[in-house]
Design an enzyme around this catalytic site. Structure first.
Site, mmCIF file in Angstrom:
data_model
loop_
_atom_site.group_PDB
_atom_site.id
_atom_site.type_symbol
_atom_site.label_atom_id
_atom_site.label_comp_id
_atom_site.label_asym_id
_atom_site.label_seq_id
_atom_site.Cartn_x
_atom_site.Cartn_y
_atom_site.Cartn_z
ATOM 1 N N ARG A 108 -2.435 -5.752 -8.395
ATOM 2 C CA ARG A 108 -1.354 -6.749 -8.359
ATOM 3 C C ARG A 108 -1.560 -7.718 -9.523
ATOM 4 O O ARG A 108 -1.782 -7.292 -10.641
ATOM 5 C CB ARG A 108 -1.338 -7.477 -7.007
ATOM 6 C CG ARG A 108 -0.884 -6.592 -5.857
ATOM 7 C CD ARG A 108 -1.226 -7.187 -4.547
ATOM 8 N NE ARG A 108 -2.666 -7.446 -4.487
ATOM 9 C CZ ARG A 108 -3.329 -7.853 -3.426
ATOM 10 N NH1 ARG A 108 -2.698 -8.084 -2.316
ATOM 11 N NH2 ARG A 108 -4.632 -8.043 -3.475
ATOM 12 N N HIS A 150 0.844 -1.206 0.000
ATOM 13 C CA HIS A 150 0.000 0.000 0.000
ATOM 14 C C HIS A 150 0.879 1.254 0.000
ATOM 15 O O HIS A 150 0.603 2.220 -0.716
ATOM 16 C CB HIS A 150 -0.871 0.067 1.265
ATOM 17 C CG HIS A 150 -1.877 -1.029 1.418
ATOM 18 N ND1 HIS A 150 -1.911 -1.857 2.509
ATOM 19 C CD2 HIS A 150 -2.906 -1.420 0.621
ATOM 20 C CE1 HIS A 150 -2.929 -2.704 2.395
ATOM 21 N NE2 HIS A 150 -3.541 -2.475 1.250
ATOM 22 N N LYS A 203 -15.003 -8.590 4.055
ATOM 23 C CA LYS A 203 -13.910 -9.077 4.904
ATOM 24 C C LYS A 203 -14.215 -8.782 6.359
ATOM 25 O O LYS A 203 -14.722 -7.703 6.668
ATOM 26 C CB LYS A 203 -12.601 -8.372 4.539
ATOM 27 C CG LYS A 203 -12.128 -8.557 3.107
ATOM 28 C CD LYS A 203 -10.848 -7.745 2.895
ATOM 29 C CE LYS A 203 -10.366 -7.767 1.460
ATOM 30 N NZ LYS A 203 -9.329 -6.722 1.217
ATOM 31 N N SER A 261 -2.683 -7.861 2.780
ATOM 32 C CA SER A 261 -2.915 -7.777 4.224
ATOM 33 C C SER A 261 -3.211 -9.168 4.785
ATOM 34 O O SER A 261 -2.766 -9.514 5.883
ATOM 35 C CB SER A 261 -4.092 -6.845 4.516
ATOM 36 O OG SER A 261 -3.802 -5.554 4.067
HETATM 37 O O1 PNS Z 1 -8.623 -2.702 0.644
HETATM 38 P P1 PNS Z 1 -9.918 -3.313 0.148
HETATM 39 O O2 PNS Z 1 -10.542 -4.175 1.225
HETATM 40 O O3 PNS Z 1 -9.780 -4.050 -1.146
HETATM 41 O O4 PNS Z 1 -10.891 -2.062 -0.107
HETATM 42 C C1 PNS Z 1 -12.203 -2.233 -0.566
HETATM 43 C C2 PNS Z 1 -13.028 -0.976 -0.335
HETATM 44 C C3 PNS Z 1 -12.953 -0.579 1.146
HETATM 45 C C4 PNS Z 1 -12.484 0.168 -1.193
HETATM 46 C C5 PNS Z 1 -14.493 -1.292 -0.744
HETATM 47 O O5 PNS Z 1 -14.955 -2.394 -0.027
HETATM 48 C C6 PNS Z 1 -15.403 -0.099 -0.530
HETATM 49 O O6 PNS Z 1 -15.483 0.762 -1.383
HETATM 50 N N1 PNS Z 1 -16.061 -0.059 0.646
HETATM 51 C C7 PNS Z 1 -16.983 1.008 0.991
HETATM 52 C C8 PNS Z 1 -18.421 0.516 0.809
HETATM 53 C C9 PNS Z 1 -18.774 0.487 -0.667
HETATM 54 O O7 PNS Z 1 -18.802 1.505 -1.333
HETATM 55 N N2 PNS Z 1 -19.067 -0.712 -1.153
HETATM 56 C C10 PNS Z 1 -19.466 -0.913 -2.523
HETATM 57 C C11 PNS Z 1 -18.282 -1.174 -3.398
HETATM 58 S S1 PNS Z 1 -18.838 -1.557 -5.000
#
Ligand code: PNS
Length: 158
Positions: free
Chosen positions: A88, A16, A40, A126
């Site tokens: 990635r 990151h 998650k 992570s």
């Molecule tokens: O680091 P990650 O877990 O891949 O990040 C994913 C993240 C946090 C960017 C995604 O889950 C997100 O945007 N969460 C906020 C809620 C949301 O908007 N969900 C719909 C995504 S289509």
């Protein structure tokens, strides 16, 4: 130009941080936004994750924020036009593509920009560092000292 980097950062890794260093050279107003990924179950609380992010990014020209709702809500509330994500191996593509299309459907003015990982971090995630930590493996190549300390503490307690 302004951009955000949304993610769940559970915990933040050198993968990151590499993306953050490179993206913050491209965007002069750059904010890492800690969000929840409902797919998650986080190991660390929002407060712990925020602390690790802030400590790891000390001295860098980067803002840090938290948001509990949808990414598109943050974008609309803060008048953001660009969100970046790291990519990635091929495995990331489907997930990122799906998220980008869903976000665009909800907020057409949001543009997603992807930064390719440094090859050193191709397989770093992570989840991988949590697994290494759980079995007492070496972490210094993958996470900053503050994150290593928190991981060690966490797995001692569990
Ligand atoms: O680091 P990650 O877990 O891949 O990040 C994913 C993240 C946090 C960017 C995604 O889950 C997100 O945007 N969460 C906020 C809620 C949301 O908007 N969900 C719909 C995504 S289509």
């Amino acid at each position: 130009m302004r951009a955000i980097y949304p993610g769940s950062f559970d915990p933040i890794t050198y993968g990151h941080i590499d993306i953050i260093k490179r993206a913050s050279k491209v965007f002069d107003d750059f904010t890492v936004v800690l969000m929840n990924n409902l797919r998650k179950k986080p190991l660390f609380s929002v407060e712990e994750r925020l602390y690790m992010i802030k400590e790891s990014l000390k001295g860098m020209n980067v803002n840090v924020d938290i948001h509990e709702g949808l990414l598109v809500q943050y974008v609309e509330q803060n008048n953001v036009k660009i969100a970046i994500r790291g990519l990635r191996a091929v495995g990331d593509f489907e997930y990122e593509f799906e998220m980008a299309l869903a976000n665009r459907e909800m907020c057409p003015s949001l543009e997603m920009i992807y930064f390719m990982t440094d090859i050193k971090y191709l397989f770093l995630s992570s989840s991988m560092v949590k697994e290494i930590a759980q079995f007492g493996g070496e972490l210094k190549e993958w996470v900053p000292p503050v994150v290593e300390k928190k991981l060690r503490e966490k797995f001692q307690k569990l």
